[in-house]
Motif scaffolding. Structure first.
Motif, mmCIF file in Angstrom:
data_model
loop_
_atom_site.group_PDB
_atom_site.id
_atom_site.type_symbol
_atom_site.label_atom_id
_atom_site.label_comp_id
_atom_site.label_asym_id
_atom_site.label_seq_id
_atom_site.Cartn_x
_atom_site.Cartn_y
_atom_site.Cartn_z
ATOM 1 N N ILE A 1 -5.250 -7.961 -8.908
ATOM 2 C CA ILE A 1 -3.924 -7.726 -9.479
ATOM 3 C C ILE A 1 -4.102 -6.856 -10.720
ATOM 4 O O ILE A 1 -4.561 -7.330 -11.765
ATOM 5 C CB ILE A 1 -3.219 -9.046 -9.834
ATOM 6 N N PHE B 1 1.846 -7.809 -16.153
ATOM 7 C CA PHE B 1 3.263 -8.179 -16.198
ATOM 8 C C PHE B 1 3.686 -8.642 -17.600
ATOM 9 O O PHE B 1 4.571 -9.478 -17.747
ATOM 10 C CB PHE B 1 3.571 -9.278 -15.174
ATOM 11 N N CYS C 1 1.458 -2.101 -10.074
ATOM 12 C CA CYS C 1 2.886 -1.799 -10.237
ATOM 13 C C CYS C 1 3.052 -0.705 -11.287
ATOM 14 O O CYS C 1 3.229 0.452 -10.964
ATOM 15 C CB CYS C 1 3.645 -3.067 -10.622
ATOM 16 N N SER D 1 3.432 -0.954 -5.759
ATOM 17 C CA SER D 1 4.736 -1.599 -5.667
ATOM 18 C C SER D 1 5.522 -1.291 -6.934
ATOM 19 O O SER D 1 4.965 -1.309 -8.036
ATOM 20 C CB SER D 1 4.582 -3.116 -5.490
ATOM 21 N N SER E 1 8.619 -2.906 -7.402
ATOM 22 C CA SER E 1 9.654 -3.937 -7.525
ATOM 23 C C SER E 1 9.153 -5.240 -8.141
ATOM 24 O O SER E 1 9.959 -6.044 -8.604
ATOM 25 C CB SER E 1 10.251 -4.240 -6.142
ATOM 26 N N CYS E 2 7.853 -5.477 -8.157
ATOM 27 C CA CYS E 2 7.322 -6.747 -8.647
ATOM 28 C C CYS E 2 7.330 -6.807 -10.173
ATOM 29 O O CYS E 2 6.924 -5.857 -10.846
ATOM 30 C CB CYS E 2 5.907 -6.971 -8.134
ATOM 31 N N THR E 3 7.769 -7.941 -10.707
ATOM 32 C CA THR E 3 7.793 -8.145 -12.157
ATOM 33 C C THR E 3 7.027 -9.386 -12.582
ATOM 34 O O THR E 3 7.045 -9.743 -13.751
ATOM 35 C CB THR E 3 9.244 -8.261 -12.653
ATOM 36 N N SER E 4 6.365 -10.053 -11.638
ATOM 37 C CA SER E 4 5.602 -11.266 -11.959
ATOM 38 C C SER E 4 4.497 -11.451 -10.930
ATOM 39 O O SER E 4 4.500 -10.824 -9.868
ATOM 40 C CB SER E 4 6.518 -12.494 -11.973
ATOM 41 N N GLU F 1 5.877 -12.765 -7.534
ATOM 42 C CA GLU F 1 6.456 -11.733 -6.673
ATOM 43 C C GLU F 1 5.362 -10.881 -6.033
ATOM 44 O O GLU F 1 5.476 -10.476 -4.873
ATOM 45 C CB GLU F 1 7.408 -10.857 -7.484
ATOM 46 N N ALA F 2 4.294 -10.616 -6.782
ATOM 47 C CA ALA F 2 3.179 -9.828 -6.240
ATOM 48 C C ALA F 2 2.510 -10.561 -5.083
ATOM 49 O O ALA F 2 2.241 -9.976 -4.026
ATOM 50 C CB ALA F 2 2.168 -9.531 -7.337
ATOM 51 N N ARG G 1 3.835 -12.861 -3.198
ATOM 52 C CA ARG G 1 4.784 -12.925 -2.072
ATOM 53 C C ARG G 1 4.781 -11.617 -1.289
ATOM 54 O O ARG G 1 4.763 -11.620 -0.043
ATOM 55 C CB ARG G 1 6.192 -13.219 -2.598
ATOM 56 N N GLU G 2 4.718 -10.493 -1.988
ATOM 57 C CA GLU G 2 4.708 -9.200 -1.311
ATOM 58 C C GLU G 2 3.390 -8.989 -0.561
ATOM 59 O O GLU G 2 3.377 -8.455 0.552
ATOM 60 C CB GLU G 2 4.926 -8.079 -2.325
#
Length: 223
Positions: free
Chosen positions: A45, A49, A93, A121, A123-126, A129-130, A132-133
């Motif tokens: 990652i 964030f 991101c 990506s 759209s991810c802000t946490s 969310e990362a 999940r994507e």
């Protein structure tokens, strides 16, 4: 009668021949799947964030900040490569173009023993969310190592991974094994802005408490 017996014999031979090929195909497919499962994957990652390292990270992502003339991301990838990870995906991101250019221009990209790619990506802000994507993309095949792109470490991952696999076999509800470094309150390795304390069950090492806002003055024995 002899003609019927002869046809029956041919049919039996044909059936045996077909079954043999089917078994061989199944065996090859299973062998291929087993080989794919044996490839240890790593998910990096490359986004924190948060803006904790600002203003340093206003024009450069934290993962590309240099330490001893080497980007933090390179330390992370080197750690995974030394741990036996062969398939690495860098999820980014913010500053995704810079991170992708760094990865593509690194020595890891031309390493024949390593497969590395970037996932961008917007759209991810946490972290949630990362993850999940990443799950929805469907490229995770088996057990994998999840790590931040600004990690510098040198501990043995293989022993922990084997422990994790064995635990998953014994307990179907076990889905994750987390890595922690135990340090005393006030130690220079502890984050001064955000402290972390965890509580483990002595019997099975199960995580039963996780607190990021515990004061460093709190006696660890009380946990």
């Amino acid at each position: 009668r002899s003609v019927r017996q002869q046809h029956a014999t041919h049919r039996s031979k044909y059936t045996l021949h077909t079954d043999t090929h089917a078994n061989m195909a199944t065996a090859k497919k299973k062998e291929k799947n087993d080989m794919q499962e044996e490839v240890l994957q790593g998910i990096v990652i490359a986004d924190s964030f948060n803006s904790r390292f600002a203003p340093l990270t206003q024009r450069l992502p934290r993962t590309l900040l240099p330490v001893a003339n080497m980007a933090l991301l390179d330390y992370t990838i080197e750690f995974l490569a030394n741990a036996g990870v062969k398939d690495i995906h860098v999820f980014c991101c913010a500053f995704s173009a810079d991170i992708e250019a760094h990865v593509n221009g690194s020595r890891w990209k031309v390493d024949p023993t390593l497969s590395i790619s970037t996932i961008k990506s917007q759209s991810c802000t946490s972290m949630g969310e990362a993850l999940r994507e990443i799950y929805q993309m469907g490229f995770i095949r088996s057990h994998f190592v999840l790590i931040g792109g600004d990690t510098i470490a040198n501990f043995n991952v293989e022993s922990v991974l084997e422990t994790h696999k064995q635990r998953c076999k014994e307990d179907k509800e076990a889905i994750m094994t987390m890595f922690f470094k135990e340090v005393d309150p006030g130690h220079h390795l502890r984050c001064k802005e955000e402290d972390l304390a965890v509580t483990l069950d002595k019997t099975d090492r199960r995580l039963v408490g996780y607190d990021r806002k515990v004061s460093s003055k709190l006696p660890m024995k009380s946990l």
